[in-house]
Design an enzyme around this catalytic site. Structure first.
Site, PDB file in Angstrom:
ATOM      1  N   ASP A   1       1.380  -1.213  -0.069  1.00 13.42           N
ATOM      2  CA  ASP A   1      -0.472  -0.237   0.088  1.00 13.42           C
ATOM      3  C   ASP A   1       0.787   1.357  -0.160  1.00 13.42           C
ATOM      4  O   ASP A   1       2.098   0.874  -0.405  1.00 13.42           O
ATOM      5  CB  ASP A   1      -0.867   0.882   1.207  1.00 13.42           C
ATOM      6  CG  ASP A   1      -0.330  -0.149   2.290  1.00 13.42           C
ATOM      7  OD1 ASP A   1       1.050   0.006   2.553  1.00 13.42           O
ATOM      8  OD2 ASP A   1      -1.119  -0.705   3.504  1.00 13.42           O
TER       9      ASP A   1
ATOM     10  N   HIS B   1       0.877  -9.314  -3.863  1.00 10.63           N
ATOM     11  CA  HIS B   1      -0.349  -8.143  -3.528  1.00 10.63           C
ATOM     12  C   HIS B   1       0.589  -6.975  -3.056  1.00 10.63           C
ATOM     13  O   HIS B   1       1.101  -6.543  -2.071  1.00 10.63           O
ATOM     14  CB  HIS B   1      -0.712  -8.492  -1.932  1.00 10.63           C
ATOM     15  CG  HIS B   1      -1.950  -7.613  -1.256  1.00 10.63           C
ATOM     16  ND1 HIS B   1      -3.271  -8.030  -1.459  1.00 10.63           N
ATOM     17  CD2 HIS B   1      -1.608  -6.567  -0.641  1.00 10.63           C
ATOM     18  CE1 HIS B   1      -3.699  -7.262  -1.266  1.00 10.63           C
ATOM     19  NE2 HIS B   1      -3.246  -6.172  -0.943  1.00 10.63           N
TER      20      HIS B   1
ATOM     21  N   ASP C   1      -0.197 -18.198  -4.041  1.00 13.72           N
ATOM     22  CA  ASP C   1       0.597 -17.043  -5.030  1.00 13.72           C
ATOM     23  C   ASP C   1      -1.061 -16.019  -5.642  1.00 13.72           C
ATOM     24  O   ASP C   1      -1.137 -16.594  -7.278  1.00 13.72           O
ATOM     25  CB  ASP C   1       1.122 -17.765  -6.267  1.00 13.72           C
ATOM     26  CG  ASP C   1       2.241 -16.629  -7.004  1.00 13.72           C
ATOM     27  OD1 ASP C   1       2.244 -15.279  -6.742  1.00 13.72           O
ATOM     28  OD2 ASP C   1       2.521 -16.491  -7.420  1.00 13.72           O
TER      29      ASP C   1
ATOM     30  N   GLU D   1       2.168 -10.257   0.129  1.00 13.20           N
ATOM     31  CA  GLU D   1       2.353  -8.858   0.209  1.00 13.20           C
ATOM     32  C   GLU D   1       3.753  -8.598   0.819  1.00 13.20           C
ATOM     33  O   GLU D   1       3.738  -9.293   2.035  1.00 13.20           O
ATOM     34  CB  GLU D   1       1.721  -8.210   1.055  1.00 13.20           C
ATOM     35  CG  GLU D   1       1.266  -6.923   1.490  1.00 13.20           C
ATOM     36  CD  GLU D   1       0.605  -5.560   1.850  1.00 13.20           C
ATOM     37  OE1 GLU D   1       0.400  -4.941   1.608  1.00 13.20           O
ATOM     38  OE2 GLU D   1       0.068  -6.640   2.794  1.00 13.20           O
TER      39      GLU D   1
END
Length: 635
Positions: A87, A421, A473, A482
């Site tokens: 993020d 991610h 995955d 992530e």
């Protein structure tokens, strides 16, 4: 997970075969190529940079500038620093921990990193964080500890360069304190001061000024930071601040050798749990094992003095952690998967693996240097090499020696996660797809697509497999796919140590950028990137020695520094007509004469010639980082 049929073009297939052949040849002959893994780990740190990216030495081609208005709404400049994971929130606590881990690696494994020609990149990685932390600390009792809100950020799937989510900054102060994040940031700055000391003593001194102030702030105003910044609670909840206070004091003792800080960890050993907490985890939230091993170093070096008895109690808890990792702790051991991986918890378990492996590699070095052994329950004596063997086993699992035969370090080896991610990795680069990817569009078009990531996030250590060594995955399985800053940061030091232990060093994996604080030749010198030099210039026979001689704060709590710069002629010939460029100077300067050109100075009227071995001194005063000095010309 859906199966995918992949069609290869002959040339692509041949390239893949050749790549796999080279990989298998290298790993068969020498084990894993830890130098390559180190190189890729540094690439991940570069991919996580926020702010205005350097134009030279840019190794992550798909990344662009981002977050250039961070903190604007609060009237502060919070541009820079690192994004936390997949993020775009800049969480201060794990970011500071990551910088501490990088610095510890640079300190403990300096020889190995230098021989691998990676110290320049290592110090730049540290400085990208420390420059941001000092900017976030404008007053002694103020620290801007977060930029961005996790909830609004997670609502969107967009590239950092396209961000439309709020970029508000959040601070702690005397009325809303946060001892944990202030203490960890103090530890990061103090450890970085040690790492930079021999390269740039002025920058090192500046780091220490901020570290001491932050420690005092953390100690005087005690509270959990997520009580003051509620938006952090859902994502990085702190379990307490006692360990961070001990951690910061321990690092300040290492950086200053000031007995005040050693006395602090001894006096507070019981109250803060340093000699009471026996732990089986080392992480961004729990620093006890790190404190205990760092203080064991003091004892092993024979520097305990009157504090020896308390330091022995710290070491007893350090041994508990080490023995638990080695499965020799009388049944109270760290859980390991059937494949041999340390397993602490479900979400992003690999970050605990990398931290534990790094810590035991460090402890192995400490014990070896003291010609000591680890004592486990039942009187078991363990050689330091066994601790390093454990660290190697975890690193090898990460790189592919596991039941899935998969590397969990993205981009390393023939098989690694390809549905990471991570927003930037999963969306085509701004240099390929020029139109902005909107908030919800990112989920619809990119997040749910079955194809592999268009950008490889090299060096990202993903969350990794579950407790049974199974791994999915899948981008939506963020617990396993992530990557995080705090997961990759310890690997840099670990991989350098393991590569050095292999006896394979000196290979340059990338064109290294200049070490921060060193002068380079005119063709590569970039005044935006390189701070005041302290070593002999290859372009001019000049040596600069830059130091801070005093500091003080005004009524507005603005800190000012008196900088002293010694200019020394290191050649056998007199130097005349010396011209210096001094940039980012905001205060008065004495000892040089200004020219008719902006920011250009020359030697004073009374010293037009700098004879061999002689020197000239000038001083200036300003708040914040030092000015940047370079040689323009001389005769």
């Amino acid at each position: 997970m859906m199966s995918k049929s992949i069609k290869f073009k002959p040339c692509v297939f041949l390239a893949l075969l050749l790549g796999m052949f080279r990989y298998l040849t290298a790993t068969t002959a020498t084990g894993f190529d830890y130098g390559e893994a180190l190189d890729k780990s540094l690439l991940f740190l570069e991919a996580q940079r926020s702010g205005k990216l350097p134009t030279n030495d840019k190794l992550v081609a798909w990344r662009g500038d981002s977050g250039l208005k961070d903190g604007y709404s609060q009237g502060v400049d919070m541009v820079g620093g690192y994004y936390d994971a997949g993020d775009h929130v800049k969480f201060g606590l794990p970011m500071a921990y990551s910088v501490t881990m990088l610095s510890w690696g640079a300190i403990q494994f300096r020889k190995e990193i230098t021989e691998l020609n990676q110290m320049g990149r290592m110090l730049w990685a540290i400085r990208w964080g420390t420059d941001y932390f000092m900017k976030a600390h404008p007053q002694p009792n103020v620290l801007w500890a977060q930029v961005g809100d996790g909830n609004s950020d997670h609502y969107c799937w967009e590239r950092a360069e396209d961000m439309t989510t709020p970029r508000d900054a959040y601070k702690i102060d005397a009325n809303h304190p946060g001892s944990d994040v202030a203490g960890e940031t103090a530890a990061a700055l103090a450890s970085a001061a040690i790492a930079f000391k021999s390269y740039n003593s002025s920058y090192s001194n500046l780091l220490l000024v901020h570290a001491k102030q932050l420690f005092s702030f953390a100690d005087k105003f005690r509270s959990l930071y997520d009580d003051s910044i509620p938006s952090a609670k859902q994502f990085y909840t702190s379990s307490g601040y006692s360990d961070e206070l001990l951690w910061a004091a321990a690092w300040l003792f290492q950086a200053t050798n000031d007995e005040y800080y050693l006395k602090y960890v001894v006096d507070n050993a019981v109250y803060f749990g340093g000699t009471g907490w026996a732990v089986k985890e080392f992480s961004w939230d729990n620093k006890y094992a790190g404190v205990q091993i760092l203080l064991s170093k003091v004892l092993l070096e024979g520097k305990g003095g009157a504090y020896t008895n308390i330091l022995k109690q710290y070491q007893a808890k350090a041994n508990y952690f080490a023995c638990a990792c080695l499965q020799k702790n009388d049944g109270y051991n760290v859980y390991k998967t059937p494949g041999g991986l340390v397993y602490v918890r479900e979400w992003n378990n690999m970050q605990y693996v990398s931290s534990a492996a790094f810590l035991l590699a460090v402890y192995s070095d400490y014990l070896s240097a003291a010609n000591a052994k680890l004592t486990c329950p039942g009187g078991q004596l363990v050689q330091p090499q066994e601790l390093l063997n454990f660290a190697k086993s975890q690193a090898d699992y990460i790189l592919g020696k596991n039941p899935k035969s998969m590397s969990y370090l993205v981009g390393y080896g023939p098989k690694y996660p390809t549905h990471v991610h991570h927003r930037g990795a999963s969306i085509a680069s701004i240099y390929v797809l020029h139109s902005a990817v909107q908030c919800v569009q990112g989920f619809e078009t990119w997040y749910h697509r079955s194809e592999s990531d268009p950008n490889v996030i090299y060096g990202g250590l993903v969350g990794g497999p579950d407790k049974n060594d199974d791994f999915s995955d899948d981008r939506s399985c963020y617990e396993e796919t992530e990557p995080t800053l705090s997961g990759t940061a310890p690997l840099v030091g670990l991989f350098s140590k393991l590569q050095g232990a292999n006896g394979i060093s000196g290979r340059s994996y990338r064109t290294k950028p200049p070490v921060p604080g060193h002068q380079t030749t005119p063709s590569t010198y970039d005044p935006r990137k390189t701070s005041t030099p302290e070593t002999k210039s290859s372009a001019a026979p000049i040596e600069f020695l830059h130091s801070i001689t005093s500091t003080w704060s005004t009524a507005q709590e603005t800190t000012h520094y008196r900088h002293k710069v010694i200019i020394k002629n290191t050649s056998w010939k007199p130097i005349t007509d010396l011209k210096l460029a001094i940039e980012e100077l905001s205060g008065p300067l004495w000892g040089l004469s200004p020219t008719n050109k902006k920011n250009i100075y020359e030697l004073p009227q009374w010293q037009k010639v700098l004879n061999p071995g002689s020197q000239c001194v000038f001083v200036y005063i300003q708040g914040g980082p030092q000015a940047k000095v370079s040689v323009l010309s001389w005769k």
